[in-house]
Write a protein that holds these residues in place. Structure first.
Motif, PDB file in Angstrom:
ATOM      1  N   THR A  23       9.615  -1.702   2.914  1.00 50.18           N
ATOM      2  CA  THR A  23       9.722  -2.047   1.666  1.00 50.18           C
ATOM      3  C   THR A  23       8.420  -2.486   1.174  1.00 50.18           C
ATOM      4  OG1 THR A  23      12.155  -2.693   1.405  1.00 50.18           O
ATOM      5  CG2 THR A  23      10.422  -3.753  -0.146  1.00 50.18           C
ATOM      6  N   THR A  24       7.838  -2.133   0.187  1.00 48.56           N
ATOM      7  CA  THR A  24       6.300  -2.034  -0.075  1.00 48.56           C
ATOM      8  C   THR A  24       5.777  -2.070  -1.359  1.00 48.56           C
ATOM      9  OG1 THR A  24       4.131  -1.412   0.875  1.00 48.56           O
ATOM     10  CG2 THR A  24       5.661   0.180   0.488  1.00 48.56           C
ATOM     11  N   VAL A  25       4.547  -2.019  -1.661  1.00 51.55           N
ATOM     12  CA  VAL A  25       3.973  -1.996  -3.185  1.00 51.55           C
ATOM     13  C   VAL A  25       2.988  -0.656  -2.986  1.00 51.55           C
ATOM     14  CG1 VAL A  25       2.490  -2.758  -4.839  1.00 51.55           C
ATOM     15  CG2 VAL A  25       3.658  -4.400  -3.610  1.00 51.55           C
ATOM     16  N   ASN A  45       0.754  -1.137  -0.046  1.00 44.46           N
ATOM     17  CA  ASN A  45       0.027  -0.061  -0.006  1.00 44.46           C
ATOM     18  C   ASN A  45       0.841   1.127   0.115  1.00 44.46           C
ATOM     19  OD1 ASN A  45      -2.572  -1.073  -0.108  1.00 44.46           O
ATOM     20  ND2 ASN A  45      -2.815  -1.025   2.030  1.00 44.46           N
ATOM     21  N   ASP A  46       1.837   1.108   0.632  1.00 45.18           N
ATOM     22  CA  ASP A  46       2.746   2.470   0.799  1.00 45.18           C
ATOM     23  C   ASP A  46       1.949   3.288   1.530  1.00 45.18           C
ATOM     24  OD1 ASP A  46       5.075   3.901   0.642  1.00 45.18           O
ATOM     25  OD2 ASP A  46       4.440   4.734  -1.383  1.00 45.18           O
ATOM     26  N   MET A  47       1.596   3.178   2.684  1.00 45.11           N
ATOM     27  CA  MET A  47       0.532   4.057   3.221  1.00 45.11           C
ATOM     28  C   MET A  47       1.609   5.317   3.995  1.00 45.11           C
ATOM     29  SD  MET A  47       0.467   2.137   6.913  1.00 45.11           S
ATOM     30  CE  MET A  47       1.678   1.988   8.022  1.00 45.11           C
ATOM     31  N   LEU A  88       6.815  -1.158  -7.163  1.00 45.99           N
ATOM     32  CA  LEU A  88       7.747  -1.639  -6.038  1.00 45.99           C
ATOM     33  C   LEU A  88       8.524  -0.598  -5.372  1.00 45.99           C
ATOM     34  CD1 LEU A  88       8.855  -4.279  -4.373  1.00 45.99           C
ATOM     35  CD2 LEU A  88      10.557  -4.366  -6.000  1.00 45.99           C
ATOM     36  N   ILE A  89       8.390  -0.583  -4.107  1.00 49.62           N
ATOM     37  CA  ILE A  89       9.268   0.571  -3.387  1.00 49.62           C
ATOM     38  C   ILE A  89      10.163  -0.242  -2.341  1.00 49.62           C
ATOM     39  CG2 ILE A  89       9.194   2.491  -2.034  1.00 49.62           C
ATOM     40  CD1 ILE A  89       7.293   3.367  -3.808  1.00 49.62           C
ATOM     41  N   VAL A  90      11.466  -0.162  -2.547  1.00 52.16           N
ATOM     42  CA  VAL A  90      12.396  -0.852  -2.084  1.00 52.16           C
ATOM     43  C   VAL A  90      13.012   0.235  -0.925  1.00 52.16           C
ATOM     44  CG1 VAL A  90      14.518  -2.207  -1.750  1.00 52.16           C
ATOM     45  CG2 VAL A  90      12.956  -2.434  -3.744  1.00 52.16           C
ATOM     46  N   ARG A  91      12.876  -0.285   0.398  1.00 58.10           N
ATOM     47  CA  ARG A  91      13.311   0.442   1.508  1.00 58.10           C
ATOM     48  C   ARG A  91      14.116  -0.490   2.138  1.00 58.10           C
ATOM     49  NH1 ARG A  91       8.001   3.093   1.777  1.00 58.10           N
ATOM     50  NH2 ARG A  91       7.909   4.824   0.622  1.00 58.10           N
TER      51      ARG A  91
END
Lengths: 371, 371
Positions: free
Chosen positions: A295-297, A282-284, A332-335
């Motif tokens: 790391t999220t979507v 969700n990348d809230m 995709l958000i890579v953290r």
DNA sequence: TTGTAGGCGTTATCAC
DNA sequence: GTGATAACGCCTACAA
């Protein structure tokens, strides 16, 4: 005898001012019919109505036309961070078309969804946007009968509803591909409620892509949350530990579950990303400010709301448009909550360790449950 | 010739079924007038209306009574985490009384507040709840003229508006007392927009209680945010560093500013709470999951919404009630973003240091701005 | 206790 | 191009 009469001017007042009949005022003020009004009269009428600060009475128009320019919006809980951006998208689109939203919360309770719609119906809503539906929600089909409806963020099984959803499958594909590329093979999952399409689809995708990627789980290692919140994330993380099967990463069905999982693991001395990699969905808001940053979507909540609203207006204003099913792309958000299993451990990290959680050879954490 | 007619039954239909006149149906179905209806007839009518699944047409009732049982709710941005709980409180209270909320967002733009209210007015809203007002918001007074209005979370200068706000002053008193008890004397502030009552009041309280507590600032050391968000928190933190005056703690006007400040300081190698103590305000969701977890002031957003809704219904249903001004109590929540200056440093901390940021004797951080 | 009549403000369909 | 008229569904004096 005027009982009501707010002091608000009506078309009658304008008509008297200008010296024409009310029906002419109505015609002049209505974009659809003002072609047949002389332009000089139009001017006079516009001026007069501006002078009096005339506003049409929506109730009267509604009574006559059976149109309220009002949309009912039903969400589980506006307090869950995924819904505000959706609602914002809906409102912005609606406002653009002169529509307005009435909001209702259900707290995820199917019965309250029915109640909410029944409370909205008599207000003559022109359409319904449901973010609260369950999978195979027959009740939703029943209560929404006869009124243009689109589901957003979730979907029911009913293809008669238009829907705007996110590409959950691609999201989980990306998550698993990412984890696999970091060397993870034993990837557990904290799944969402299977009664909700998002929970169901994400879990299905987890299973499917685990297989496609040839990840080494003979059978899926998952714990099922009863709700998409932090508490359930904690509970499921504990459950995973109790299960006793080894894993090095946990793919969660949403960010809140991931946050809960991180907390629970930490209580057991298992730190993310050092000891487990954890992903959300969700990348809230604040997902990037947590530590570790998740790391999220990323998911287009605002866009989903926008499109749902556009769809509903289309359905209302253009007779018999067929249901559409929009799937929005995700990213995709890579953290920092995911970490390579193969790369040399960070210098700063005190106690490097790449062995799986629950691996028998390595009981770094003592399970209270087994005491 | 019926143009409209949804197939929805009307009182006429019930009247025909039961064999009485519509007015009798109206009387029977209206709690205020059904005392004069024989109980046997009541029964028949209730059954008949249930059988047909009759729902009153809100538009017709509205036209007749000039009441819509609809409240306009205007917020700056539903996407800001303080507003969802307020809205939830409003909705829950309204639903309880058979009212419903129409929502509008302004993005903090005064002109859009006017636009929003003007869009709501023709829909015959019975009342207005404004969470978007500015301090001394004369425009709000103008546009809300003639309609029951209560401001929530914020207030204008106009005592004619009822208001429900939080005890900002006590909140800042508690924050400063807490910081002082930890040994902090040089306490800076990241203040909110002074055009908003919350920003103004919190800053005033910061100044006042700094003096009352005899904290060692000759003049307040503050940076003013232009909005209550993380970006502004970052900017203001940088500004404090550039200012060059020493401080060991920063009291922020809300949590989002605090989050931004923590991020910005960290970029400069200044870590919270080790090198600076930082406080927020609001106790927003996830404030407890951040690291460091935010020391902050808990505020009853949901209650505020609830009370605002109760007030507005009271104003609508009972003629000439006088404006009330409710101040909700707040609480101090101590977490890990604040740390004692006097107590021995944690064992785990590598490089203990209790000297103030920006202290000349100790230029631990190099300020890029001065390069 | 129930029926009658008129109107709330707007719009659609006539007729002119 | 404009006016007259009749609804839309409900409510409420007032009459019976």
């Amino acid at each position: 005898m005027r009982k009501t009469r707010n002091g608000r001017p009506t078309m009658k007042d304008i008509a008297r001012d200008v010296g024409v009949h009310v029906s002419t005022i109505s015609r002049a003020l209505n974009p659809k019919s003002n072609h047949a009004v002389s332009s000089e009269l139009m001017d006079k009428i516009k001026r007069a109505s501006a002078r009096r600060d005339y506003r049409p009475n929506a109730a009267a128009a509604m009574l006559r036309t059976n149109r309220s320019r009002t949309i009912g919006v039903v969400v589980p809980d506006i307090t869950d961070p995924v819904f505000p951006p959706i609602i914002r998208g809906i409102e912005d689109a609606l406002a653009h078309h002169g529509y307005v939203a009435i909001l209702a919360n259900t707290d995820g309770d199917a019965r309250r969804q029915t109640l909410a719609v029944e409370a909205l119906r008599p207000r003559g809503i022109d359409g319904l946007i449901l973010a609260s539906v369950m999978r195979d929600d027959a009740e939703a089909t029943r209560i929404a009968a006869g009124i243009p409806t689109v589901t957003v963020s979730r979907s029911t099984g009913d293809p008669q509803f238009s829907s705007v959803v996110h590409d959950e499958d691609d999201g989980f594909r990306r998550i698993l591909t990412h984890l696999a590329s970091l060397g993870h093979r034993a990837i557990a999952s904290i799944a969402g409620p299977q009664t909700i399409s998002t929970g169901y689809n994400r879990y299905s995708s987890y299973v499917r892509h685990s297989e496609l990627l040839g990840l080494g789980q003979d059978r899926p290692l998952a714990s099922f949350a009863r709700a998409f919140n932090e508490m359930e994330g904690e509970r499921c993380a504990e459950e995973l530990l109790v299960a006793g099967r080894p894993f090095t990463a946990v793919a969660c069905a949403n960010d809140r579950l991931a946050v809960g999982a991180i907390t629970a693991f930490r209580r057991h001395g298992i730190h993310c990303p050092h000891d487990v990699s954890i992903t959300g969905f969700n990348d809230m808001p604040l997902a990037d400010r947590l530590s570790p940053a998740l790391t999220t979507v990323s998911v287009q909540h605002y866009q989903a709301g926008l499109q749902a609203a556009e769809r509903i207006i289309d359905m209302i204003e253009n007779a018999n448009v067929t249901p559409t099913h929009i799937v929005l792309p995700v990213g995709l958000i890579v953290r920092t909550s995911t970490r390579s299993l193969t790369r040399a451990p960070d210098k700063e990290a005190g106690h490097a360790d790449t062995s799986p959680i629950n691996d028998n050879k390595n009981s770094r954490h003592k399970r209270e449950e087994e005491l």
